[in-house]
Scaffold this active site. Structure first.
Site, short mmCIF file in Angstrom:
data_model
loop_
_atom_site.label_atom_id
_atom_site.label_comp_id
_atom_site.label_asym_id
_atom_site.label_seq_id
_atom_site.Cartn_x
_atom_site.Cartn_y
_atom_site.Cartn_z
N ASP A 68 0.88 -1.16 0.00
CA ASP A 68 0.00 0.00 0.00
C ASP A 68 0.92 1.22 0.00
O ASP A 68 1.70 1.41 0.95
CB ASP A 68 -0.89 -0.03 1.25
CG ASP A 68 -1.87 1.14 1.28
OD1 ASP A 68 -1.60 2.18 0.64
OD2 ASP A 68 -2.91 1.00 1.96
N SER A 150 -0.60 13.20 -14.75
CA SER A 150 -1.82 13.18 -15.56
C SER A 150 -1.93 14.46 -16.37
O SER A 150 -1.41 15.51 -15.95
CB SER A 150 -3.04 13.09 -14.64
OG SER A 150 -4.23 13.27 -15.38
N TYR A 163 -7.82 15.78 -7.76
CA TYR A 163 -6.99 14.95 -8.64
C TYR A 163 -5.94 15.81 -9.35
O TYR A 163 -4.74 15.51 -9.32
CB TYR A 163 -7.90 14.24 -9.65
CG TYR A 163 -7.18 13.24 -10.52
CD1 TYR A 163 -6.78 12.01 -10.01
CD2 TYR A 163 -6.91 13.51 -11.86
CE1 TYR A 163 -6.12 11.09 -10.81
CE2 TYR A 163 -6.26 12.60 -12.66
CZ TYR A 163 -5.87 11.38 -12.13
OH TYR A 163 -5.22 10.47 -12.93
N ALA A 165 -4.83 18.78 -8.58
CA ALA A 165 -3.87 19.36 -7.63
C ALA A 165 -2.86 18.30 -7.18
O ALA A 165 -1.66 18.58 -7.09
CB ALA A 165 -4.63 19.93 -6.42
N SER A 166 -3.34 17.09 -6.93
CA SER A 166 -2.42 16.02 -6.49
C SER A 166 -1.43 15.67 -7.60
O SER A 166 -0.29 15.31 -7.32
CB SER A 166 -3.20 14.77 -6.08
OG SER A 166 -3.72 14.08 -7.20
N LYS A 167 -1.85 15.81 -8.85
CA LYS A 167 -1.00 15.41 -9.98
C LYS A 167 -0.01 16.51 -10.38
O LYS A 167 1.07 16.21 -10.88
CB LYS A 167 -1.87 15.00 -11.17
CG LYS A 167 -2.62 13.68 -10.95
CD LYS A 167 -1.67 12.50 -10.84
CE LYS A 167 -2.40 11.16 -10.87
NZ LYS A 167 -1.46 10.01 -10.75
N1 LIG Z 1 -6.53 6.06 -17.16
C1 LIG Z 1 -6.28 7.34 -17.45
O1 LIG Z 1 -6.87 7.90 -18.39
C2 LIG Z 1 -5.29 8.11 -16.65
C3 LIG Z 1 -5.08 9.45 -17.01
C4 LIG Z 1 -4.14 10.18 -16.31
C5 LIG Z 1 -3.43 9.59 -15.27
N2 LIG Z 1 -3.67 8.30 -14.93
C6 LIG Z 1 -2.88 7.73 -13.83
O2 LIG Z 1 -2.36 6.48 -14.23
C7 LIG Z 1 -2.07 5.70 -13.06
C8 LIG Z 1 -2.63 4.31 -13.25
O3 LIG Z 1 -4.05 4.39 -13.29
P1 LIG Z 1 -4.92 3.50 -14.27
O4 LIG Z 1 -5.59 4.39 -15.22
O5 LIG Z 1 -4.13 2.37 -14.76
O6 LIG Z 1 -6.08 3.02 -13.27
P2 LIG Z 1 -6.26 1.66 -12.46
O7 LIG Z 1 -7.28 1.94 -11.43
O8 LIG Z 1 -6.47 0.54 -13.40
O9 LIG Z 1 -4.82 1.47 -11.79
C9 LIG Z 1 -4.47 2.04 -10.56
C10 LIG Z 1 -3.66 1.01 -9.78
O10 LIG Z 1 -3.21 1.60 -8.56
C11 LIG Z 1 -3.48 0.69 -7.50
N3 LIG Z 1 -3.61 1.43 -6.25
C12 LIG Z 1 -4.56 2.33 -5.89
N4 LIG Z 1 -4.33 2.75 -4.64
C13 LIG Z 1 -3.22 2.11 -4.20
C14 LIG Z 1 -2.49 2.12 -2.99
N5 LIG Z 1 -2.87 2.88 -1.94
N6 LIG Z 1 -1.37 1.36 -2.89
C15 LIG Z 1 -0.98 0.58 -3.92
N7 LIG Z 1 -1.64 0.50 -5.09
C16 LIG Z 1 -2.74 1.27 -5.22
C17 LIG Z 1 -4.77 -0.01 -7.92
O11 LIG Z 1 -4.97 -1.22 -7.24
C18 LIG Z 1 -4.51 -0.21 -9.41
O12 LIG Z 1 -3.76 -1.38 -9.64
C19 LIG Z 1 -2.66 6.46 -11.88
O13 LIG Z 1 -1.64 7.19 -11.22
C20 LIG Z 1 -3.63 7.43 -12.55
O14 LIG Z 1 -3.89 8.57 -11.77
C21 LIG Z 1 -4.58 7.55 -15.60
#
Ligand SMILES: NC(=O)c1ccc[n+]([C@@H]2O[C@H](COP(=O)([O-])OP(=O)(O)OC[C@H]3O[C@@H](n4cnc5c(N)ncnc54)[C@H](O)[C@@H]3O)[C@@H](O)[C@H]2O)c1
Length: 276
Positions: A68, A150, A163, A165-167
């Protein structure tokens, strides 16, 4: 499908958030390139499934770890196990992230608990993971760190204020870290995805956009169609991206060919940020 033959055999790659989505997709591409993989997530069942899929693709070693990213003790324990199992780490893809459950506007509608959770994972989670693994890179004077931010870091919107702001905080953190880690021959870069259809949208988030924005989105009734429309309406290339699009950029940044790139943030967004 990539025409580039990547070779990461002998390299040890750590990926957080690799149970699903971009993390899983990137793990599979690194596996095809022969990497050894330490796959971390708080969802141990799903990350074990990713590990199983990767084992079918690489002769390298693959292991799943419960981590985590909000919990420094779990990060330290997983890191210790990774070092015991693999001996070292060459690449860290710090990617775990979440989106807020409630959307604005108004921003005041978004509960503080949502802000806290988003920051705990997306910002402080990145800091905690990088702090832990940087010790390894400092000691060996070599390393590659890629952090997932992001497009929302640049596109300011009350819809997803926590979101965004965190990014953007993560971009600033990564750039500061790149200055510190230069002395240790370690590159730190950021990817900024635009629209990739993963759990982050399929969990109902895309339909929340439809509820708030309405208009042309009203013709769509499922999460994927809503997200695809948003991507096509707002990007120069009029399309969403895939997890592989993210994986290829991460692999380039992890490769020796990208040795002189550090402190940079890459929009992998079909031209979304340039268009808006
Ligand atoms: N999908 C998009 O369009 C998009 C766009 C911009 C940024 N992102 C970023 O890409 C990254 C991956 O997201 P995704 O789109 O693959 O979504 P997703 O939900 O499929 O993947 C997120 C992963 O993070 C894990 N996770 C969440 N909280 C956690 C924690 N506390 N400890 C450990 N693991 C944790 C989840 O279990 C999951 O495997 C993220 O940082 C997300 O913000 C995604």
């Amino acid at each position: 499908m990539s025409n580039i033959t990547w070779n990461f055999s002998g390299k040890v790659v750590v990926i957080t958030g690799s149970a699903t989505g971009i993390g899983r997709g990137t793990a599979l591409q690194f596996a095809k390139a022969g990497a050894n993989l330490a796959l971390c997530d708080f969802n141990f069942e799903e990350v074990s499934r990713t590990a199983e899929k990767c084992r079918a693709l690489t002769s390298g070693k693959v292991k799943a770890y419960k981590m985590d990213v909000t919990n420094v003790d779990e990060i330290a324990a997983a890191k210790a196990e990774i070092v015991k199992d693999f001996g070292t780490v060459d690449v860290l893809f710090s990617n775990a992230g979440v989106s807020p459950k409630v959307m604005g506007p108004p921003i005041s509608r978004i509960p503080i608990s949502d802000w806290e959770r988003t920051y705990q994972v997306n910002t402080l989670g990145m800091v905690k993971v990088c702090n832990a693994f940087c010790e390894i890179f400092k000691e060996k004077k070599a390393g590659k760190i890629i952090i997932t931010s992001s497009a929302a870091a640049w596109k300011i919107s009350p819809l997803v204020a926590p979101y965004g702001a965190s990014k953007i905080a993560v971009v600033n953190f990564a750039q500061a870290l790149s200055m510190e880690m230069g002395e240790y021959n370690t590159n730190v870069n950021v990817i900024c995805p635009g629209f990739v259809y993963t759990n982050i949208y399929s969990d109902g988030t895309a339909l929340k956009y439809k509820d708030i924005l309405g208009g042309a989105l009203n013709q769509y009734n499922d999460n994927e169609s809503v997200m695809n429309y948003m991507a096509s309406a707002t990007s120069s290339l009029h399309r969403p991206q895939s997890v592989d699009d993210m994986a290829y950029t991460v692999m380039f940044l992890a490769s020796e060919e990208a040795s002189e790139i550090t402190g940079s943030a890459f929009n992998v967004d079909s031209g979304y940020i340039k268009k808006i």
